[in-house]
Design an enzyme around this catalytic site. Structure first.
Site, short mmCIF file in Angstrom:
data_model
loop_
_atom_site.label_atom_id
_atom_site.label_comp_id
_atom_site.label_asym_id
_atom_site.label_seq_id
_atom_site.Cartn_x
_atom_site.Cartn_y
_atom_site.Cartn_z
N ASP A 28 0.86 -1.18 -0.08
CA ASP A 28 0.02 -0.18 -0.11
C ASP A 28 0.73 1.22 -0.07
OD1 ASP A 28 -2.08 -1.61 0.28
OD2 ASP A 28 -2.91 -0.86 2.32
N LYS A 85 -8.08 0.78 -5.31
CA LYS A 85 -9.22 -0.11 -4.65
C LYS A 85 -10.76 0.82 -4.94
CE LYS A 85 -6.78 -1.39 -0.49
NZ LYS A 85 -7.12 -2.91 -0.46
N GLY A 157 -5.40 -2.99 8.73
CA GLY A 157 -5.22 -1.87 9.74
C GLY A 157 -4.71 -1.97 11.07
N ARG A 169 -6.16 -20.66 6.87
CA ARG A 169 -6.65 -22.15 7.40
C ARG A 169 -8.09 -22.69 7.08
NH1 ARG A 169 -2.56 -24.45 10.15
NH2 ARG A 169 -0.94 -23.57 11.32
N GLY A 224 -3.16 -7.65 8.21
CA GLY A 224 -2.43 -7.81 9.52
C GLY A 224 -1.19 -8.03 9.40
N GLY A 245 -0.06 -3.52 3.91
CA GLY A 245 -0.85 -2.18 4.06
C GLY A 245 -0.32 -1.34 4.85
N SER A 246 -0.64 -1.26 6.15
CA SER A 246 0.08 -0.08 6.89
C SER A 246 1.25 -0.71 7.42
CB SER A 246 -1.27 0.13 7.97
OG SER A 246 -2.81 0.14 7.58
#
Length: 304
Positions: A28, A85, A157, A169, A224, A245-246
């Site tokens: 990102d 996005k 995030g 999983r 995450g 991302g973050s």
């Protein structure tokens, strides 16, 4: 697949484009400078957006498609593919993104959904789509709509990888069950059709996943992933690549962490390399513990 021959051929091309990202990291970025850092670090592609998921979560409000001028600025800054996005169900945002020439469109639960009944019919577009999933049913429904690439939803995030692990999983376990049905019976079709109904998934796609032992399209980790170890964990669980991302630009040393995560995805089976690239990265994003979040604050439940 439930599509015309033309759509099927287009889908093969789009799925092939997504295959080209296999083994890579997609980062990102919110501006051209970050995009250049990502490219120099070895990113396979960048995701152009005005606010990373951590900021969307913190600032609240309605999260929409980014300004096309900002996306174009990033497209001009790098030579690697650029994704952007669109809101779930917002096919006009997708039309705009395709018109400005983005390489891939992410119909994303990180943005505020525009339609509570329908996802975008992705067969109508030339650009390949990526969509999130929490389980095999969601993944196969998105593929039936034309998604050329799937990712775990995780919990964007947060910097907490637990939801991405759970989603991967779950997909693995449900494919294993379908494969067991296929291999344990001389006539598996009735039981496999019953399982398809249970998953609310198209039978033909479920059968294809059972035969291959994996999704029919590439499946990336997202939501995450914050450390090289997180990235390698998702790869060892069977992901084809990783979205970050973050986790990069909300950390202490973005350049170093970006390079480290790329190395971790490349050498995900080598603990010595993973130990080496995990050293001296500065502070990881502080993040949010998903187990302390209220259900209404979770983004992954958006979409169906």
């Amino acid at each position: 697949m439930a599509a015309t021959n033309g759509a099927s051929n287009d889908f093969t091309v789009k799925a092939g484009l997504a295959q080209m990202l296999k083994g890579g990291v997609i980062m990102d970025v919110v501006n051209a400078e970050q995009a250049r850092i990502a490219e120099e670090a070895g990113a396979a592609a960048v995701m152009a957006l005005e606010r990373v998921p951590a900021d969307i979560r913190a600032q609240g409000g309605v999260a929409r498609m980014s300004d096309p001028s900002m996306i174009k600025e990033i497209m001009e800054a790098v030579t690697i593919p650029v994704m952007a996005k669109a809101r779930i169900g917002h096919f006009v945002e997708c039309q705009i993104l395709e018109a400005i020439g983005v390489d891939y469109i992410d119909e994303s639960e990180v943005l505020t959904p525009a339609d509570n009944l329908y996802h975008v019919t992705k067969h109508n577009f030339k650009a390949p789509f990526v969509c999130g999933c929490r389980n095999l049913g969601e993944a196969l429904r998105r593929i039936s709509e034309g998604a050329a690439m799937i990712r775990t939803k995780g919990e964007a995030g947060t910097g907490d990888v637990v939801e991405a692990v759970k989603h991967m999983r779950t997909v693995n376990a449900e494919i294993a069950r379908a494969r067991a049905i296929l291999q344990s019976s001389p006539d598996p079709e009735p039981e496999l059709r019953a399982y398809a109904r249970e998953l609310e998934a198209p039978y033909e796609l479920l059968r294809e996943a059972a035969e291959k032992g994996r999704l029919p399209v590439v499946n990336f980790a997202a939501g995450g992933v914050a450390t090289p170890a997180d990235a390698a964990l998702m790869m060892q669980l069977g992901c084809d690549g990783v979205f970050v991302g973050s986790g990069i630009f909300k950390s202490g040393d973005a350049k170093k962490r970006a390079k480290a995560i790329v190395q971790a995805v490349t050498h995900y089976k080598d603990p010595k390399v993973l130990a080496e690239v995990s050293q001296g990265l500065g502070e990881a994003m502080v993040g949010i513990n998903v187990s302390h979040m209220k259900d209404e604050d979770k983004l992954a439940k958006r979409g169906w």
